[in-house]
Design an enzyme around this catalytic site. Sequence first.
Site, PDB file in Angstrom:
ATOM      1  CD  GLN A 167      -2.621  -1.110   2.677  1.00 25.22           C
ATOM      2  OE1 GLN A 167      -2.466  -2.053   3.419  1.00 25.22           O
ATOM      3  NE2 GLN A 167      -3.391  -0.080   3.023  1.00 25.22           N
ATOM      4  CG  PHE A 205      -8.419  -6.010   4.472  1.00 23.51           C
ATOM      5  CD1 PHE A 205      -9.575  -5.449   3.963  1.00 23.51           C
ATOM      6  CD2 PHE A 205      -8.053  -7.275   4.048  1.00 23.51           C
ATOM      7  CE1 PHE A 205     -10.367  -6.144   3.054  1.00 23.51           C
ATOM      8  CE2 PHE A 205      -8.828  -7.970   3.134  1.00 23.51           C
ATOM      9  CZ  PHE A 205      -9.985  -7.404   2.639  1.00 23.51           C
ATOM     10  CD  GLU A 265      -0.879   2.571   6.655  1.00 17.22           C
ATOM     11  OE1 GLU A 265      -1.999   2.103   6.897  1.00 17.22           O
ATOM     12  OE2 GLU A 265      -0.526   3.697   7.053  1.00 17.22           O
ATOM     13  NE  ARG A 306      -7.091   7.059  11.740  1.00 15.58           N
ATOM     14  CZ  ARG A 306      -7.787   8.049  11.177  1.00 15.58           C
ATOM     15  NH1 ARG A 306      -9.011   8.337  11.608  1.00 15.58           N
ATOM     16  NH2 ARG A 306      -7.289   8.750  10.196  1.00 15.58           N
ATOM     17  NE  ARG A 327     -12.842  -1.907   5.732  1.00 14.76           N
ATOM     18  CZ  ARG A 327     -13.506  -2.649   4.857  1.00 14.76           C
ATOM     19  NH1 ARG A 327     -13.379  -3.951   4.850  1.00 14.76           N
ATOM     20  NH2 ARG A 327     -14.293  -2.098   3.976  1.00 14.76           N
ATOM     21  CG  PHE A 365      -4.603   3.369  11.592  1.00 14.21           C
ATOM     22  CD1 PHE A 365      -3.757   2.529  10.883  1.00 14.21           C
ATOM     23  CD2 PHE A 365      -4.054   4.531  12.129  1.00 14.21           C
ATOM     24  CE1 PHE A 365      -2.410   2.833  10.713  1.00 14.21           C
ATOM     25  CE2 PHE A 365      -2.700   4.846  11.969  1.00 14.21           C
ATOM     26  CZ  PHE A 365      -1.886   3.988  11.258  1.00 14.21           C
ATOM     27  CB  THR A 373      -3.691  11.012  12.900  1.00 13.12           C
ATOM     28  OG1 THR A 373      -2.692  10.003  12.903  1.00 13.12           O
ATOM     29  CG2 THR A 373      -5.065  10.371  12.954  1.00 13.12           C
ATOM     30  CB  ALA A 422      -5.921   7.308   6.476  1.00 11.11           C
ATOM     31  CD  GLU A 452      -9.286   3.409   7.871  1.00 16.19           C
ATOM     32  OE1 GLU A 452      -9.225   4.595   7.521  1.00 16.19           O
ATOM     33  OE2 GLU A 452      -8.514   2.894   8.679  1.00 16.19           O
TER      34      GLU A 452
HETATM   35  N1  LUZ Z   1      -2.270   5.252   8.297  1.00 17.76           N
HETATM   36  C1  LUZ Z   1      -1.571   6.305   8.768  1.00 17.76           C
HETATM   37  C2  LUZ Z   1      -3.587   5.120   8.526  1.00 17.76           C
HETATM   38  O1  LUZ Z   1      -0.374   6.356   8.561  1.00 17.76           O
HETATM   39  N2  LUZ Z   1      -2.222   7.273   9.437  1.00 17.76           N
HETATM   40  C3  LUZ Z   1      -3.542   7.233   9.695  1.00 17.76           C
HETATM   41  O2  LUZ Z   1      -4.079   8.141  10.312  1.00 17.76           O
HETATM   42  C4  LUZ Z   1      -4.266   6.106   9.238  1.00 17.76           C
HETATM   43  N3  LUZ Z   1      -5.567   5.969   9.491  1.00 17.76           N
HETATM   44  C5  LUZ Z   1      -6.203   4.890   9.052  1.00 17.76           C
HETATM   45  C6  LUZ Z   1      -5.513   3.910   8.335  1.00 17.76           C
HETATM   46  N4  LUZ Z   1      -4.228   4.042   8.074  1.00 17.76           N
END
Ligand code: LUZ
Length: 751
Positions: free
Chosen positions: A191, A222, A226, A304, A336, A338, A434, A503, A707
């Site tokens: 991702q 999901f 990432e 988060r 998903r 987070f 965030t 996100a 999400e």
């Molecule tokens: N990834 C991230 C995320 O780096 N920052 C976020 O705020 C976030 N929020 C949801 C899913 N991935």
Amino acid sequence: MKQNDVFFHGRGETLFVDDLATFSGLLHAAVLPSPLAHGRIRRLDVAAAARRPGVAAVFTARDIPGDNQIGGIILDEPLLADNEVHYAGQPVALVVAGTARQARQALAAIVLEIEELPALLDPRQAAARGLLIAPPRAFVLGDVDKAWPLCAHVVRGRVDSGGQEHVYLETQAAVAVPGEKDSLRVISATQSPSAVQRIIARVLGLPMSQVAVEVYRLGGAFGGKEDQATAWAVLAALAARALRRPVKLVLERREDMRFTGKRHPYSSDFAIGLDGTGRILAYEVTFYQNAGAAADLSTAILERTLFHAGNSYRIPNVRASGISCRTNLPPFTAFRGFGGPQAMFVLEAALFQAAEKMGLAPAELQRRNLLAEGDELPYGQKVKNCRAQRCFDEAVAAFDLDAGRERVRAFNQANAFCKKGLALMPVCFGISFTSSHLNQAGALVHVYTDGSVSVSTGAVEMGQGVNSKILLVAARTLGIASRRLRMESTCTRRVANTSPTAASTGADLNGKAVERACLEIRGRLLEVAAAALSRDSVAGLELRQESVYLAGKKTDLTWEKLVPAAYMARVNLSAQAHYATPGIHFDRTREKGEPFAYHVYGTALVEATIDGLRGTATVDSVRAVHDAGSSLNPLVDRGQAEGGIVQGIGWMTLEELLYAGDGQLLTDTLSTYKIPDIRSAPPEIEVRFLEDAANPAAVLNSKAVGEPPFMYGIGAYFALLAALRAFRPHKPLPFSSPLTNEKILAWLEEE
Ligand code: LUZ
Ligand code: MOS
């Protein structure tokens, strides 16, 4: 249709990383994991493995030319273990051979001796020993200490939530292909193409410009790709560069389940205080996040969690603290929501218990405390275009909560062995990374002389439909048919410095960048049109339905004539564009700011049944009113909502990660780790989108969707608790997810 992956998926023609087999001289890699959760490496000898049939090379930490460091936010994660191991499944060595089977067979010939150290698995124990990923954080609004004496009711408790395996269909995978002049091209199922590029460059000691990372599509992610797609891409790159041969690394399902991190388990303490009318006056919560053995994204996820500590509710006095705890489990990662779902589960548990104490229905407490326009959230942002009450009220009316309650009451009265329960689940989820700096995206659009168009962005397609949304933005902006458009792969050579597709922001950010690039090209084409139509200016000219319109009337100047005319006039038919979400900021020294572009709202009504003899639970229906803005693609958004709901129910009721005391994952197969299937999914899922709910804060008035619907699944837990309550009116209920059939049966049976 043919622009859509779906068309090719249906024909089995889509290529995933493991399907890419045309590189000549391709080698295959396999990873030797640490067998123990914690220990000191006393001996690591790969000589015998290197002599096994087909083996080209074996790599350990000593073979890394640059930094043996893959940490993204905090530099605490080696690519290959050096001296110590910190979790079972941690990569220790890499074998590269002619076939994947040869590579895996040679793993057995590696001599690895580890002096075992005690494994710490529990986040509270880790916190007690000061084993933290980062200093604790706290979000504060008002003053909870002054509020407690004013409360008519105070409830305290502990809530636990389990982790969750991603079970993306495509396991972690990458192919690295060496090019000329020390360059590398890496096709990665990630991702985060730019993160993979940056970390390959760091580990190999190369400039980022020498490393191209390309992504075609992912077979699901999901959040599991990432941060955690990186290691495998870097390992493939390490071997490809050393051997000057293409190298592929694809994890088998069981390896993937053992090696990679999952949703963070949390253990939390709360106190909630309400006045006599059921208004929340104070909420204090401490989240112990089980981060695993390395930081990965844990600090961002914990942040988060704090942002969503108050979910959809107005709470004047809040103190939310988060502690990220280092344990000897594989580093837990993005999934998903987070960290948001973990926070919302605690607050719903608190409200459920407060409602019982006050003799009210939980829905009554929920309704009395919903956010309203202008309310201040604990992090200082005031809610705008608030749709919390609207979604809640529409759900109660559309799905007839009163009739449902009456039906459930009658059912429970008539049945001794089966009981039903209902729960409402309101959701408010902030949209934007965030980390404010990540809220940017790039696009590159080319128009070719035959009128066809190529679109590149930083977005990664992972089955969520982001490409179809982006193409729709391009088609609408240029006023042409979507068949002219081609969505390109995501490649760091075409679009640089990409943020993760995460996100829920993929379509928002990349769609805006594409809109800007297309507006630029459209502006230039309209100048060409003005000249061709002998107009002084572009006033009154429009591009739509494949033609130039003048004062609302179609002219003879079609897209297919206009584009070559622009080329002949030496007009630039390409545009690069960048978008950065305006207005967002967050100050971590004060823990205040306006981190989100907007919020997504919704409310679900969940009904569940428990068979008390068998201890089996069924989620009968989930019906939601969801704020999708002006949906760019209602079918995609519906799919996201339905999939999220089922995945959320899985987290809450089915999916249980079990570890032995020594840190070994016991549930490392799909026979021991149960995910929802078509038979366990609710027979009835209904998602209604709010009408007239344009969102000026996102591209073409749409709203992010990825999400938020996951969290409707939390309602399943409380619908099941309501059913349990109907069996035993006084027994303390469990607040520890997942609420599996096994736990339900034990609760019903225990005295
Ligand atoms: N990834 C991230 C995320 O780096 N920052 C976020 O705020 C976030 N929020 C949801 C899913 N991935
Ligand atoms: Mo690229 S990854 O060479 O377009």
